[in-house]
Design a protein around this motif. Sequence first.
Motif, PDB file in Angstrom:
ATOM      1  N   VAL A   1      20.744  49.346  46.472  1.00  0.00           N
ATOM      2  CA  VAL A   1      20.256  50.727  46.392  1.00  0.00           C
ATOM      3  C   VAL A   1      20.581  51.518  47.661  1.00  0.00           C
ATOM      4  N   GLU A   2      20.755  50.830  48.778  1.00  0.00           N
ATOM      5  CA  GLU A   2      21.158  51.504  50.019  1.00  0.00           C
ATOM      6  C   GLU A   2      22.540  52.122  49.906  1.00  0.00           C
ATOM      7  N   ASN A   3      23.378  51.531  49.062  1.00  0.00           N
ATOM      8  CA  ASN A   3      24.791  51.915  49.014  1.00  0.00           C
ATOM      9  C   ASN A   3      25.228  52.550  47.695  1.00  0.00           C
ATOM     10  N   THR A   4      24.262  52.944  46.877  1.00  0.00           N
ATOM     11  CA  THR A   4      24.578  53.575  45.589  1.00  0.00           C
ATOM     12  C   THR A   4      23.602  54.721  45.328  1.00  0.00           C
ATOM     13  N   ASN A   5      23.837  55.477  44.275  1.00  0.00           N
ATOM     14  CA  ASN A   5      22.938  56.564  43.884  1.00  0.00           C
ATOM     15  C   ASN A   5      22.092  56.146  42.681  1.00  0.00           C
TER      16      ASN A   5
ATOM     17  N   GLU B   1      26.515  41.058  46.190  1.00  0.00           N
ATOM     18  CA  GLU B   1      26.072  42.455  46.220  1.00  0.00           C
ATOM     19  C   GLU B   1      27.253  43.410  46.347  1.00  0.00           C
ATOM     20  N   GLU B   2      28.306  43.006  47.067  1.00  0.00           N
ATOM     21  CA  GLU B   2      29.495  43.866  47.225  1.00  0.00           C
ATOM     22  C   GLU B   2      30.177  44.099  45.876  1.00  0.00           C
ATOM     23  N   GLU B   3      30.200  43.064  45.025  1.00  0.00           N
ATOM     24  CA  GLU B   3      30.823  43.192  43.712  1.00  0.00           C
ATOM     25  C   GLU B   3      29.998  44.110  42.808  1.00  0.00           C
ATOM     26  N   ILE B   4      28.686  43.988  42.910  1.00  0.00           N
ATOM     27  CA  ILE B   4      27.798  44.840  42.104  1.00  0.00           C
ATOM     28  C   ILE B   4      27.900  46.290  42.562  1.00  0.00           C
ATOM     29  N   ILE B   5      27.894  46.509  43.868  1.00  0.00           N
ATOM     30  CA  ILE B   5      28.020  47.874  44.417  1.00  0.00           C
ATOM     31  C   ILE B   5      29.338  48.501  43.970  1.00  0.00           C
ATOM     32  N   GLU B   6      30.411  47.740  44.045  1.00  0.00           N
ATOM     33  CA  GLU B   6      31.729  48.247  43.626  1.00  0.00           C
ATOM     34  C   GLU B   6      31.706  48.642  42.154  1.00  0.00           C
ATOM     35  N   GLY B   7      31.071  47.812  41.321  1.00  0.00           N
ATOM     36  CA  GLY B   7      30.981  48.121  39.891  1.00  0.00           C
ATOM     37  C   GLY B   7      30.164  49.368  39.619  1.00  0.00           C
ATOM     38  N   ILE B   8      29.040  49.522  40.319  1.00  0.00           N
ATOM     39  CA  ILE B   8      28.196  50.714  40.143  1.00  0.00           C
ATOM     40  C   ILE B   8      28.951  51.968  40.565  1.00  0.00           C
ATOM     41  N   LYS B   9      29.695  51.874  41.663  1.00  0.00           N
ATOM     42  CA  LYS B   9      30.451  53.037  42.140  1.00  0.00           C
ATOM     43  C   LYS B   9      31.520  53.477  41.140  1.00  0.00           C
ATOM     44  N   LYS B  10      32.084  52.530  40.393  1.00  0.00           N
ATOM     45  CA  LYS B  10      33.054  52.893  39.348  1.00  0.00           C
ATOM     46  C   LYS B  10      32.402  53.784  38.293  1.00  0.00           C
ATOM     47  N   ILE B  11      31.161  53.451  37.924  1.00  0.00           N
ATOM     48  CA  ILE B  11      30.444  54.251  36.925  1.00  0.00           C
ATOM     49  C   ILE B  11      30.014  55.586  37.521  1.00  0.00           C
ATOM     50  N   GLU B  12      29.575  55.585  38.781  1.00  0.00           N
ATOM     51  CA  GLU B  12      29.217  56.847  39.447  1.00  0.00           C
ATOM     52  C   GLU B  12      30.377  57.840  39.411  1.00  0.00           C
ATOM     53  N   LYS B  13      31.578  57.324  39.609  1.00  0.00           N
ATOM     54  CA  LYS B  13      32.761  58.190  39.600  1.00  0.00           C
ATOM     55  C   LYS B  13      33.005  58.758  38.206  1.00  0.00           C
ATOM     56  N   ILE B  14      32.827  57.947  37.178  1.00  0.00           N
ATOM     57  CA  ILE B  14      33.042  58.403  35.799  1.00  0.00           C
ATOM     58  C   ILE B  14      32.074  59.528  35.446  1.00  0.00           C
ATOM     59  N   ILE B  15      30.809  59.398  35.872  1.00  0.00           N
ATOM     60  CA  ILE B  15      29.812  60.416  35.481  1.00  0.00           C
ATOM     61  C   ILE B  15      29.676  61.543  36.503  1.00  0.00           C
ATOM     62  N   GLY B  16      30.419  61.454  37.627  1.00  0.00           N
ATOM     63  CA  GLY B  16      30.502  62.582  38.556  1.00  0.00           C
ATOM     64  C   GLY B  16      29.461  62.636  39.647  1.00  0.00           C
ATOM     65  N   ILE B  17      28.764  61.515  39.911  1.00  0.00           N
ATOM     66  CA  ILE B  17      27.736  61.558  40.958  1.00  0.00           C
ATOM     67  C   ILE B  17      28.150  60.759  42.199  1.00  0.00           C
ATOM     68  N   ASP B  18      29.405  60.336  42.238  1.00  0.00           N
ATOM     69  CA  ASP B  18      29.871  59.484  43.347  1.00  0.00           C
ATOM     70  C   ASP B  18      29.893  60.209  44.690  1.00  0.00           C
ATOM     71  N   LYS B  19      29.977  61.540  44.660  1.00  0.00           N
ATOM     72  CA  LYS B  19      30.033  62.305  45.918  1.00  0.00           C
ATOM     73  C   LYS B  19      28.662  62.826  46.345  1.00  0.00           C
ATOM     74  N   PHE B  20      27.624  62.552  45.571  1.00  0.00           N
ATOM     75  CA  PHE B  20      26.285  62.997  45.958  1.00  0.00           C
ATOM     76  C   PHE B  20      25.908  62.357  47.297  1.00  0.00           C
ATOM     77  N   ILE B  21      25.225  63.122  48.136  1.00  0.00           N
ATOM     78  CA  ILE B  21      24.737  62.600  49.410  1.00  0.00           C
ATOM     79  C   ILE B  21      23.358  61.976  49.176  1.00  0.00           C
TER      80      ILE B  21
END
Length: 448
Positions: free
Chosen positions: A18-22, A270-290
Amino acid sequence: MIGISTMCGNYKKIEKIVENTNIFFAEVGFSDTEKDYLNNKKVFDKYQIPFLGIHSPALISKKTKSASRFIDFVSDDEEIIKKSTKYLENSIFFASSKNMNYVIFHPGGCKEIGEEIFNKRNFEKDLREFLKIRKSKSKIYLYRFFKNFEKILKISEKLNIKMGIETRFYPGEFPDFFELEKIFKEFDSEFLFYWHDLSHAYVRENVIKEPSYLKNFKNKLLGIHIHDIKGFDEHRPPGKGLINFKKTFDEIKEIKNIYIVFEIDEKYKEEEIIEGIKKIEKIIGIDKFISRKEWKPFKFKIEDLNLHFPERIIIHHTAFPSIKEYKGFETIKKIQKEHIKKGFSDIGYHFLIDPEGKIIIGRNIYFEGAHTKSKNKKSIGIALIGNFEEEKPNKKEINSLKKLIFILKRFFKIKEIKTHKDYNKNTLCPGKNLEKLLLKNFNKILDF
């Protein structure tokens, strides 16, 4: 928005994720004990992330992966039915006591699930024979489920808890596609839904050859478990299997108020899970949220925050500072500090948009904000940084506002979009220059 199941790992691992994802909300994993829940809650409270649902049979007395088979409402054993009822009732009562919104469950068929078939190299013939036998049991399974589940559904309706029947994986499990159709015909309830599991549905549709679950149960969809699959190895991080996630999100883009939950096996790093979550964040457009972690908020009172489920958007300006005076995260912290001084539990806005167009997460969207008197409940407060009574918002801010509204409308059933002044004639917010621009282009912003 997106959430995470505690099935992904212990509380230390969850914190790193959760520290590294939205991540916006959490779900209690099916094998969690009360100790697991309390340890995870400390982490989620720290990052202002609420639990919104629970996967039954949690909370159980001892952690075990076999917990996924603790519930079986189609068994011919009365003791199993009693235990199943107790597990599911306990999950519902717990969800209600913690102001959660939903419970997911597996209805049954645990005695002969056909797991061994998928372990064979050439399983197709055995699968066909197995499915013939399984089909012959459909009527008795349905009869038992209808009889045993009716009481459970009445409890969930009374306590205002939504129930999600999850897609099953193995060929012997209940219900299959056609049984699920019959269940929804039998129980015409606003509290009974379908919970889509991506990997399970992939096997059901591509191996067992059942019709599309998403296409046919779209109107009953409550949420989705996100994970990938390769062969019959499921619960993999997104990107480590065969699922086309972009296609999935295109299929559900018109469906509102659904829960999207990452349910990834704890065996992955955890690095693999974070990477996977970030792929979905990019698809739905929230990857750049601060994220909140990035702007490092002051302490807030989690116990004073109330859960809500948004239906409207209210647009503000911050009034201070001006665009020229903005000093990055220092300014965001200053706004939070001023709000806390006023007696608010935390920063009042759910999102802020800075002069560079960055979308900054303020208060968690699932917690009631503090931005518009008497209209905070069910509202999302968005503040553009600047004093638009004296200056004009720039293109970057307006474009980010459009993008944010588009994303929010995709996930929530937004009934109206207004400005602060629409609800309080005595305020100048959001400033005449932003108000003028919104009035001129409001339909474009709404339909972006």
